[in-house]
Write an enzyme that holds these catalytic residues in place. Structure first.
Site, mmCIF file in Angstrom:
data_model
loop_
_atom_site.group_PDB
_atom_site.id
_atom_site.type_symbol
_atom_site.label_atom_id
_atom_site.label_comp_id
_atom_site.label_asym_id
_atom_site.label_seq_id
_atom_site.Cartn_x
_atom_site.Cartn_y
_atom_site.Cartn_z
ATOM 1 N N GLU A 1 -19.404 23.207 30.484
ATOM 2 C CA GLU A 1 -18.232 23.969 30.873
ATOM 3 C C GLU A 1 -18.660 25.137 31.743
ATOM 4 O OE1 GLU A 1 -16.276 25.675 27.497
ATOM 5 O OE2 GLU A 1 -18.090 26.609 26.722
ATOM 6 N N GLY B 1 -16.476 19.640 32.132
ATOM 7 C CA GLY B 1 -16.667 18.217 32.347
ATOM 8 C C GLY B 1 -16.923 17.542 31.022
ATOM 9 N N LYS C 1 -22.339 28.535 33.716
ATOM 10 C CA LYS C 1 -22.305 27.146 33.275
ATOM 11 C C LYS C 1 -23.159 27.002 32.028
ATOM 12 C CE LYS C 1 -22.717 23.788 36.275
ATOM 13 N NZ LYS C 1 -23.296 22.790 37.226
ATOM 14 N N LEU D 1 -13.063 28.430 33.160
ATOM 15 C CA LEU D 1 -12.650 27.927 34.459
ATOM 16 C C LEU D 1 -12.438 26.418 34.457
ATOM 17 C CD1 LEU D 1 -15.046 29.997 36.756
ATOM 18 C CD2 LEU D 1 -12.596 30.352 36.421
ATOM 19 N N MET E 1 -19.785 17.160 29.425
ATOM 20 C CA MET E 1 -20.822 17.738 28.578
ATOM 21 C C MET E 1 -21.018 19.246 28.777
ATOM 22 S SD MET E 1 -23.705 14.747 28.966
ATOM 23 C CE MET E 1 -24.855 15.498 27.808
ATOM 24 N N ASP F 1 -25.132 14.069 44.845
ATOM 25 C CA ASP F 1 -23.778 14.044 44.285
ATOM 26 C C ASP F 1 -22.795 14.723 45.240
ATOM 27 O OD1 ASP F 1 -21.752 13.501 42.513
ATOM 28 O OD2 ASP F 1 -22.267 15.074 41.095
#
Length: 322
Positions: free
Chosen positions: A25, A21, A44, A18, A23, A145
């Site tokens: 996936e 980033g 993830k 999908l 570090m 975040d």
């Protein structure tokens, strides 16, 4: 990267990647059960180059632990934590759609719809901030975040906040300094930039930055040609940004959540949500059908021949700040 796509992660057959980033996936996979039961899930995991990285594993475990407590329509649910060939992975909701950053870049939403989207995020944040531990004490979780790339919008018009890898309980002992600067720099609160203790009002600052960006196409503390250091310095000094491009009714709400001192912001996420809806009552009449219609227009150029989006986005803990 397609060559190293695994056939399965633990008991989950992998369908496709999908996204990734710096570090980690996220993979689309199937969860299988008895009598032909199956559902799609997102998994993830660290990128192969970072397998065994202790800090990343700690973040994945933290995300699973926080996500296990969550049951709310505006938060991505986590279904489990596994270990595959010595590497941790997190199993979570698959949200078929796109993230808010992708959508707003393709097709700007009208102000009432922006307010509705942000109001949905605030409902999720309120639930996260109020989560108790097993003894009923508030955990004091802070997302840390909040940004458009961590807000997922489903094809059905649901709005879900994702990525709890750096959420932290304020009463728990831990490496606060290691966590404090994680997150996308442009959405950090002054106290987060300075390394001071955080509470839910820090997330409110990130929501304010996101609100301004969704309405104007520009983040309030960005400058022409500025790099991260200049933006962080401007946030640290908490210079009041120019909000004149906002709809006039929304300026006081945005201005309050972007104040330097947490105690000068809205008391909590619900109070900010109420202020937004009072300022723009039309937003309260909107819901999933209107969100889905906007998303369909925004994502249509990226669809395949069947009309489905090419990719469905779930952001990773290690996504790079933009």
């Amino acid at each position: 990267m397609a060559d190293d796509l695994p056939a399965a992660i633990g008991p989950y057959p992998v369908l496709r990647r999908l996204g990734h980033g710096g570090m980690a996936e996220v993979l689309l996979a199937r969860s299988l059960g008895a009598s032909g039961f199956e559902r799609l899930v997102a998994i993830k995991r660290p990128l192969p180059a970072f397998a065994g990285d202790g800090e990343l594993e700690r973040l994945l475990i933290a995300e699973a632990r926080v996500g296990a407590r969550i049951a709310h329509r505006n938060l991505v649910a986590v279904h489990g934590l596994g270990l595959h060939e010595g590497t941790y992975y997190v199993v979570m909701d698959y949200v078929e759609g796109a993230d808010l950053d992708t959508l707003r870049r393709r097709h700007a939403a009208v102000p009432a719809l922006v307010v509705h989207l942000v109001a949905e995020v605030l409902l999720g944040l309120h639930h996260l901030h109020a989560l108790p531990d097993d003894a009923g004490r508030p955990l004091g979780l802070v997302h840390r975040d909040v940004s458009p790339s961590n807000v997922l919008v489903s094809r059905g018009g649901e709005v879900k906040l994702a990525d709890y890898g750096i959420a932290k309980a304020t009463y728990l002992a831990g490496d606060t300094q290691a966590n404090v600067r994680r997150g996308k720099y442009a959405y950090m609160s002054p106290e987060q930039v300075a390394g001071r203790p955080l509470d839910g009002r820090s997330d409110q600052f990130g929501v304010g930055v996101m609100l301004v960006e969704l309405l104007t196409g520009r983040r309030p503390f960005d400058g022409q040609g500025d790099g991260p250091a200049a933006v962080l310095d401007r946030i640290r000094r908490a210079e009041p940004p120019d909000l004149s491009a906002l709809p006039p009714a929304l300026i006081p709400v945005a201005e309050r959540c972007l104040r330097a001192q947490p105690e000068e912001r809205h008391p909590d996420a619900l109070a900010m949500r109420e202020a937004l809806l009072d300022a723009m009552p039309a937003a309260a009449r909107l819901g999933p059908p209107e969100v889905a219609a906007w998303e369909a227009v925004a994502i249509e150029p990226e669809g395949d021949a069947s009309g489905r989006p090419r990719t469905s986005t779930v952001r990773t803990t290690a996504d790079e700040p933009d």
